[in-house]
Design a protein around this motif. Sequence first.
Motif, mmCIF file in Angstrom:
data_model
loop_
_atom_site.group_PDB
_atom_site.id
_atom_site.type_symbol
_atom_site.label_atom_id
_atom_site.label_comp_id
_atom_site.label_asym_id
_atom_site.label_seq_id
_atom_site.Cartn_x
_atom_site.Cartn_y
_atom_site.Cartn_z
ATOM 1 N N VAL A 1 95.259 29.522 83.578
ATOM 2 C CA VAL A 1 96.515 29.764 82.762
ATOM 3 C C VAL A 1 97.846 29.916 83.754
ATOM 4 C CG1 VAL A 1 97.831 30.927 81.105
ATOM 5 C CG2 VAL A 1 95.703 30.477 80.503
ATOM 6 N N PHE A 2 97.647 30.821 84.756
ATOM 7 C CA PHE A 2 98.780 30.964 85.694
ATOM 8 C C PHE A 2 99.014 29.870 86.350
ATOM 9 C CE2 PHE A 2 98.090 35.673 85.056
ATOM 10 C CZ PHE A 2 99.330 36.196 85.029
ATOM 11 N N ILE A 3 97.749 29.058 87.101
ATOM 12 C CA ILE A 3 97.916 28.019 87.818
ATOM 13 C C ILE A 3 98.679 26.979 86.955
ATOM 14 C CG2 ILE A 3 96.649 26.158 88.994
ATOM 15 C CD1 ILE A 3 94.550 28.170 89.473
ATOM 16 N N THR A 4 98.435 26.759 85.727
ATOM 17 C CA THR A 4 99.076 25.760 84.831
ATOM 18 C C THR A 4 100.438 26.035 84.573
ATOM 19 O OG1 THR A 4 96.685 25.360 83.647
ATOM 20 C CG2 THR A 4 98.984 24.500 82.758
ATOM 21 N N MET A 5 100.616 27.537 84.213
ATOM 22 C CA MET A 5 102.189 27.872 84.087
ATOM 23 C C MET A 5 102.853 27.552 85.533
ATOM 24 S SD MET A 5 101.379 31.397 81.906
ATOM 25 C CE MET A 5 102.918 32.287 82.748
ATOM 26 N N GLY A 6 102.204 27.678 86.587
ATOM 27 C CA GLY A 6 103.093 27.373 87.804
ATOM 28 C C GLY A 6 103.392 26.010 88.076
ATOM 29 N N LYS B 1 108.129 22.265 87.841
ATOM 30 C CA LYS B 1 108.615 20.820 87.513
ATOM 31 C C LYS B 1 110.145 20.655 86.855
ATOM 32 C CE LYS B 1 105.343 18.965 84.853
ATOM 33 N NZ LYS B 1 104.680 18.150 83.967
ATOM 34 N N ALA B 2 110.348 21.956 86.414
ATOM 35 C CA ALA B 2 111.725 21.993 85.771
ATOM 36 C C ALA B 2 112.736 22.716 86.732
ATOM 37 C CB ALA B 2 111.524 23.279 84.460
ATOM 38 N N LYS B 3 112.246 23.127 87.673
ATOM 39 C CA LYS B 3 113.120 23.672 88.951
ATOM 40 C C LYS B 3 113.922 22.670 89.483
ATOM 41 C CE LYS B 3 111.729 27.868 87.989
ATOM 42 N NZ LYS B 3 112.685 28.874 87.168
ATOM 43 N N LEU B 4 114.994 22.647 89.712
ATOM 44 C CA LEU B 4 115.603 21.739 90.590
ATOM 45 C C LEU B 4 116.133 21.823 91.991
ATOM 46 C CD1 LEU B 4 118.941 21.512 88.134
ATOM 47 C CD2 LEU B 4 116.794 20.121 87.975
ATOM 48 N N SER B 5 115.823 23.127 92.561
ATOM 49 C CA SER B 5 115.773 22.966 94.142
ATOM 50 C C SER B 5 114.492 23.119 94.532
ATOM 51 C CB SER B 5 116.518 24.299 94.375
ATOM 52 O OG SER B 5 115.971 25.343 94.187
ATOM 53 N N SER B 6 114.370 22.638 95.806
ATOM 54 C CA SER B 6 113.050 22.796 96.517
ATOM 55 C C SER B 6 112.602 24.006 96.700
ATOM 56 C CB SER B 6 113.238 22.135 97.889
ATOM 57 O OG SER B 6 113.438 20.654 97.811
ATOM 58 N N ASN B 7 113.517 25.016 97.241
ATOM 59 C CA ASN B 7 113.224 26.314 97.294
ATOM 60 C C ASN B 7 112.651 27.091 96.078
ATOM 61 O OD1 ASN B 7 113.116 28.270 99.354
ATOM 62 N ND2 ASN B 7 114.692 29.369 98.770
ATOM 63 N N SER C 1 104.271 29.318 94.512
ATOM 64 C CA SER C 1 103.652 30.452 95.578
ATOM 65 C C SER C 1 103.204 31.365 94.820
ATOM 66 C CB SER C 1 104.497 30.568 96.324
ATOM 67 O OG SER C 1 104.841 29.667 97.528
ATOM 68 N N ILE C 2 104.097 31.903 93.829
ATOM 69 C CA ILE C 2 103.955 32.888 92.999
ATOM 70 C C ILE C 2 102.367 32.844 92.004
ATOM 71 C CG2 ILE C 2 104.863 34.450 91.167
ATOM 72 C CD1 ILE C 2 107.680 34.329 92.413
ATOM 73 N N PHE C 3 102.812 31.705 91.261
ATOM 74 C CA PHE C 3 101.576 31.476 90.104
ATOM 75 C C PHE C 3 100.343 31.061 90.839
ATOM 76 C CE2 PHE C 3 105.520 31.671 87.642
ATOM 77 C CZ PHE C 3 105.011 32.188 86.349
ATOM 78 N N TYR C 4 100.330 30.086 91.789
ATOM 79 C CA TYR C 4 99.115 29.605 92.330
ATOM 80 C C TYR C 4 98.426 30.992 93.076
ATOM 81 C CZ TYR C 4 99.705 24.719 91.508
ATOM 82 O OH TYR C 4 99.613 23.426 90.721
ATOM 83 N N SER C 5 99.225 31.830 93.755
ATOM 84 C CA SER C 5 98.773 33.018 94.363
ATOM 85 C C SER C 5 98.044 33.941 93.257
ATOM 86 C CB SER C 5 99.804 33.676 95.272
ATOM 87 O OG SER C 5 100.305 33.155 96.264
#
Length: 147
Positions: free
Chosen positions: A102-107, A112-118, A125-129
């Motif tokens: 669920v965390f990996i899927t949420m991440g 995808k909704a974020k606009l900047s690369s950072n 980084s957060i969700f996959y970790s």
Amino acid sequence: MYNVIRDLHSYWAFLVLAVLIMATVNSIIKFVGKKEYGPKDFRLALFTIIVSHIQLLVGIILYVVSPRMALFSELGMGGIMKDSISRLYLIEHPIINIIALVFITMGYSKHKAKLSSNAKFKTISIFYSIGLVLLLSRIPWSMWLGL
């Protein structure tokens, strides 16, 4: 049939861990280095979620055909909870790994909704970790590595 599915689940787990570690480390390095998010990063994140979901499907099939399922009627939930091995295979491993997925899927979905690369790299980084730590915490290491 059970042995084939169990072996597939065990060997596929190596692929899942390898790809998840690569995606996590990649996103952390590129987040810290303030790199641009590119097509290779997207493909790595996508491949991670694909192999993880395949592992989930194989795991669900394994859970259903497992001879351990008989322990629910033999021991009951109280008996399973008292036996650490049964509890790991029937309760902890499936539940924690579903939460990790669920965390990996949420991440993946949130990045995808974020606009900047950072922001994309930070989200992955957060969700996959979190997903990686949860997966590593409930792998039956002694059985998996033949210890």
